[in-house]
Design a protein around this motif. Structure first.
Motif, mmCIF file in Angstrom:
data_model
loop_
_atom_site.group_PDB
_atom_site.id
_atom_site.type_symbol
_atom_site.label_atom_id
_atom_site.label_comp_id
_atom_site.label_asym_id
_atom_site.label_seq_id
_atom_site.Cartn_x
_atom_site.Cartn_y
_atom_site.Cartn_z
ATOM 1 N N ASP A 246 9.532 -12.866 32.329
ATOM 2 C CA ASP A 246 9.072 -11.592 32.698
ATOM 3 C C ASP A 246 9.649 -10.411 31.183
ATOM 4 O OD1 ASP A 246 11.716 -11.822 33.011
ATOM 5 O OD2 ASP A 246 11.814 -10.580 35.152
ATOM 6 N N SER A 247 10.154 -11.005 30.188
ATOM 7 C CA SER A 247 10.513 -9.874 29.307
ATOM 8 C C SER A 247 9.639 -10.598 27.890
ATOM 9 C CB SER A 247 12.280 -10.895 28.432
ATOM 10 O OG SER A 247 12.760 -9.847 29.712
ATOM 11 N N GLU A 248 9.647 -9.865 27.176
ATOM 12 C CA GLU A 248 8.690 -10.026 25.719
ATOM 13 C C GLU A 248 8.784 -9.832 24.730
ATOM 14 O OE1 GLU A 248 5.370 -6.528 26.497
ATOM 15 O OE2 GLU A 248 6.530 -6.726 28.435
ATOM 16 N N GLY A 249 8.510 -9.799 23.154
ATOM 17 C CA GLY A 249 8.864 -9.971 22.275
ATOM 18 C C GLY A 249 9.440 -10.956 21.068
ATOM 19 N N LEU A 250 10.563 -11.015 19.970
ATOM 20 C CA LEU A 250 10.056 -11.520 19.611
ATOM 21 C C LEU A 250 11.494 -12.868 19.923
ATOM 22 C CD1 LEU A 250 10.301 -11.835 16.619
ATOM 23 C CD2 LEU A 250 12.644 -10.346 15.946
ATOM 24 N N LEU A 251 10.518 -13.718 19.126
ATOM 25 C CA LEU A 251 11.015 -15.241 19.254
ATOM 26 C C LEU A 251 11.368 -15.889 17.937
ATOM 27 C CD1 LEU A 251 11.915 -16.996 21.581
ATOM 28 C CD2 LEU A 251 10.162 -18.455 21.911
ATOM 29 N N LEU A 252 12.145 -16.608 17.836
ATOM 30 C CA LEU A 252 12.042 -17.591 16.817
ATOM 31 C C LEU A 252 11.893 -18.498 17.242
ATOM 32 C CD1 LEU A 252 13.172 -17.983 13.559
ATOM 33 C CD2 LEU A 252 15.065 -17.814 13.704
ATOM 34 N N LEU A 253 11.485 -19.792 15.974
ATOM 35 C CA LEU A 253 11.687 -20.713 16.499
ATOM 36 C C LEU A 253 11.373 -21.755 14.976
ATOM 37 C CD1 LEU A 253 8.933 -19.297 18.146
ATOM 38 C CD2 LEU A 253 8.675 -21.961 18.793
ATOM 39 N N THR A 254 12.517 -22.943 15.080
ATOM 40 C CA THR A 254 12.810 -23.517 14.130
ATOM 41 C C THR A 254 13.084 -25.576 14.327
ATOM 42 O OG1 THR A 254 14.251 -23.411 11.699
ATOM 43 C CG2 THR A 254 15.482 -23.097 13.775
ATOM 44 N N ASP A 255 12.860 -25.793 13.303
ATOM 45 C CA ASP A 255 13.312 -27.417 13.305
ATOM 46 C C ASP A 255 14.522 -27.558 12.671
ATOM 47 O OD1 ASP A 255 12.133 -27.337 10.782
ATOM 48 O OD2 ASP A 255 11.274 -28.810 11.079
#
Length: 199
Positions: free
Chosen positions: A52-61
């Motif tokens: 139920d939150s929004e916004g910036l997410l970082l994804l990486t390997d």
């Protein structure tokens, strides 16, 4: 190595499969996962954002960078715009800044201020519940830890429940330039800033 930033919409799980169902998503359940938006193999979210939150997410390997960013001993900053119910008192803001007791432990000191104008954000789908008799306020909160549902628990503890929660910054990275559901590879400048920040 891949480094992506993603604007997670409301209602999306911060994982690629729905562990409750054992499938990426189920049209009847309405539980969308990251797989509905990101078709890049072997990248994983750095930390979490609640459904139920929004916004910036970082994804990486990059497992080393991921581990460093989520390790609480480094105290990496996360900045949120938070719409709360009511008008915070100076005492409530000071409590947020000093730390509040949630789940038996005091939170680390945070930065907390009232935003002078409502932030320019896309409308949430579904919209928050509107009650004419109760005003709302937008806050900017910067935390140096990432406990489970921390922002919501903190604002509730000082009497101003969270209605909408959007993460706008993670360390040197910002949400700028993305709309809900969009992702992009970090630019060379962003990646250099992130590596410097984590060094």
């Amino acid at each position: 190595m891949r480094y992506l930033k993603f604007y997670k919409p409301y209602g999306v799980l911060t994982q690629f499969t729905d562990s409750l169902l054992g499938s990426p998503e189920d049209a009847q359940s309405g539980r969308l996962t990251l797989k509905a938006f990101i078709a890049v193999p072997k990248v994983y979210p750095v930390g979490r954002l609640d459904r139920d939150s929004e916004g910036l997410l970082l994804l990486t390997d990059d497992g080393i960078l991921n581990a460093r960013l989520i390790n609480p001993k480094f105290g990496h900053e996360r900045t949120y715009w938070v719409q709360v119910e009511g008008i915070p008192t100076p005492q409530a803001l000071e409590q947020l800044r000093q730390g509040v007791m949630i789940q038996g432990r005091k939170t680390r000191p945070a930065q907390a201020r009232i935003l002078s104008t409502e932030p320019d954000l896309p409308p949430r789908d579904p919209p928050i519940r509107f009650r004419r008799a109760i005003p709302t306020t937008w806050l900017e909160l910067t935390l140096r830890e990432g406990r489970n549902r921390q922002v919501r628990r903190m604002t509730a503890a000082v009497g101003i429940p969270t209605l909408r929660l959007v993460r706008v910054e993670l360390g040197p990275l910002s949400l700028q330039g993305l709309t809900p559901g969009e992702w992009q590879d970090l630019s060379e400048t962003e990646l250099a800033q992130l590596r410097h920040y984590c060094s």
